[in-house]
Write a protein that holds these residues in place. Structure first.
Motif, PDB file in Angstrom:
ATOM      1  N   GLN A  11       0.824  -1.202   0.000  1.00 17.45           N
ATOM      2  CA  GLN A  11       0.000   0.000   0.000  1.00 17.45           C
ATOM      3  C   GLN A  11       0.861   1.257   0.000  1.00 17.45           C
ATOM      4  OE1 GLN A  11      -3.483   0.113  -0.276  1.00 17.45           O
ATOM      5  NE2 GLN A  11      -2.988   2.228  -0.709  1.00 17.45           N
ATOM      6  N   TYR A  14       2.136   1.684  -3.480  1.00  8.97           N
ATOM      7  CA  TYR A  14       1.029   2.145  -4.323  1.00  8.97           C
ATOM      8  C   TYR A  14       0.766   3.636  -4.096  1.00  8.97           C
ATOM      9  CZ  TYR A  14      -3.512   2.159  -6.609  1.00  8.97           C
ATOM     10  OH  TYR A  14      -4.562   2.447  -7.444  1.00  8.97           O
ATOM     11  N   ASP A  15       0.761   4.045  -2.843  1.00 11.24           N
ATOM     12  CA  ASP A  15       0.530   5.454  -2.516  1.00 11.24           C
ATOM     13  C   ASP A  15       1.649   6.348  -3.047  1.00 11.24           C
ATOM     14  OD1 ASP A  15      -1.790   4.688  -1.228  1.00 11.24           O
ATOM     15  OD2 ASP A  15      -0.925   4.821   0.789  1.00 11.24           O
ATOM     16  N   SER A  18       1.108   7.074  -6.714  1.00 11.17           N
ATOM     17  CA  SER A  18      -0.238   7.504  -7.094  1.00 11.17           C
ATOM     18  C   SER A  18      -0.238   8.649  -8.105  1.00 11.17           C
ATOM     19  CB  SER A  18      -1.041   7.905  -5.853  1.00 11.17           C
ATOM     20  OG  SER A  18      -0.462   9.045  -5.240  1.00 11.17           O
ATOM     21  N   HIS A  19       0.854   9.371  -8.218  1.00  7.56           N
ATOM     22  CA  HIS A  19       0.931  10.508  -9.138  1.00  7.56           C
ATOM     23  C   HIS A  19       1.379  10.121 -10.548  1.00  7.56           C
ATOM     24  CE1 HIS A  19       5.018   9.996  -7.743  1.00  7.56           C
ATOM     25  NE2 HIS A  19       5.434  10.770  -8.727  1.00  7.56           N
ATOM     26  N   SER A  21       1.394   6.647 -13.590  1.00  8.88           N
ATOM     27  CA  SER A  21       0.704   5.405 -13.956  1.00  8.88           C
ATOM     28  C   SER A  21       1.758   4.301 -14.018  1.00  8.88           C
ATOM     29  CB  SER A  21       0.017   5.553 -15.313  1.00  8.88           C
ATOM     30  OG  SER A  21      -0.979   6.530 -15.246  1.00  8.88           O
ATOM     31  N   LYS A  55       8.311  10.538  -5.119  1.00  3.90           N
ATOM     32  CA  LYS A  55       7.232  11.510  -5.312  1.00  3.90           C
ATOM     33  C   LYS A  55       7.605  12.588  -6.329  1.00  3.90           C
ATOM     34  CE  LYS A  55       5.314  10.932  -0.697  1.00  3.90           C
ATOM     35  NZ  LYS A  55       5.161  11.548   0.633  1.00  3.90           N
TER      36      LYS A  55
END
Length: 76
Positions: A11, A14-15, A18-19, A21, A55
């Motif tokens: 998770q 995945y987080d 998230s920005h 694909s 990020k």
């Protein structure tokens, strides 16, 4: 590791992605990196650095390049 810990790592990966694909492979590689950090009891500052770097990546290719650069550094 228990299932809850593994789910938490997945998770988290995945987080972090998230920005973008991400491909399944990119997601797996980020999760794998986070797993290694956890197993090796990596310092929190280094883990936070990795989170920040992921990020800042604009796409999956940049994430892959980041992971490759970490792998090369660790191999040295």
């Amino acid at each position: 590791m228990d299932k809850a810990s593994i789910r938490q790592i997945y998770q988290n990966a995945y987080d972090l992605l998230s920005h973008v694909s991400p491909s399944t492979l990119t997601l797996a590689r980020v999760a794998g990196t986070l797993l290694v950090y956890r197993v090796q009891d990596t310092e929190a500052q280094e883990v936070e650095w990795f989170h920040t770097q992921v990020k800042q990546c604009l796409n999956s290719e940049e994430v892959e390049e980041l992971i490759e650069s970490i792998s090369r550094t660790d191999a040295l």
